[in-house]
Design a protein around this motif. Structure first.
Motif: not given
Length: 251
Positions: A234, A236-238, A240
């Protein structure tokens, strides 16, 4: 016909014809067998008939053409016909002698031995062969007896010797191997206890190398646990998404 020499025969005859003529000489004709004499008789008769017929034909043609009874060609053909007639006569006389005497080459053959003499000779040969076979058989029997005696003696020695219990010896060997293996395992355990904990890669200390973990990995696990999250996906997604928004704002 007049007497012809070897030179005259060579002058008049071909190589094959000369062989028939030379075979009729006294020193050569006596060495010929009955079959060879018959063969030469047939050859001499064929050559005589050939040259006699040719001489007659030539004489007839000459008389019609030249009205003359004798020419050189006629004379030569007549000479060859007379020569082979004389050779044929020699072969026939020698063949008659050979057949009357029952010889193969003009010589009397020895008479075969009588039946009684032949039988006596055969009996003598058979007796000699039997004696030789008897001697050979006795030698073979003696050799086989010696071999049998040696085998019996070897069997007696083997029976007299004490039997060795093979199974017990094998069991003892297996037991000693197991004891040695147990001692080696015990020595290894004692050595590992004395040595203490094993030091692995940098920042890792554990008694069991299989369960060792680096310090950085342990710190990451602690931070993840403190944040209340179960995974780092999660975050890493934020991150990006934030980077993409910054690019849009800069346009």
């Amino acid at each position: 016909m007049g007497r012809l020499t070897v030179a005259d025969a060579k002058r008049m005859c071909t190589k094959a014809e000369l062989g028939v003529v030379m075979g009729s000489r006294p020193d050569a004709i006596e060495k010929l067998s009955v079959d060879q004499l018959k063969k030469n008789v047939a050859s001499a008769r064929r050559l005589r008939d050939k040259w006699r017929d040719l001489a007659t034909e030539q004489r007839r043609d000459t008389q019609q053409a030249q009205k003359s009874r004798v020419t050189d060609k006629n004379a030569r053909s007549d000479e060859k016909a007379a020569l082979f007639s004389h050779v044929l006569k020699r072969y026939e006389e020698q063949l008659a002698k050979a057949e009357s005497s029952g010889a193969a080459g003009g010589k009397t053959l020895p008479k075969p031995p009588k039946k009684k003499v032949r039988a006596a000779g055969h009996r003598l040969k058979r007796a000699v062969v039997r004696d030789e076979l008897k001697d050979v058989r006795s030698e073979l029997n003696a050799a086989s007896k010696v071999k049998v005696k040696k085998k019996k003696a070897a069997k007696k020695k083997a029976a007299a010797a004490p039997a060795v219990p093979k199974k017990k010896v094998a069991k003892k060997k297996v037991a000693t191997k197991k004891k040695v293996a147990k001692k080696k395992v015990a020595k290894k355990k004692v050595a590992s206890k004395k040595a203490g904990p094993i030091t692995g890669p940098a920042g890792v200390v554990s008694a069991d190398p299989g369960k060792q973990r680096k310090a950085t990995t342990a710190a990451k696990k602690a931070r993840l646990k403190a944040s209340g999250k179960t995974s780092r996906v999660q975050a890493h997604v934020q991150a990006r998404g934030g980077r993409k928004q910054a690019k849009r704002d800069s346009r």
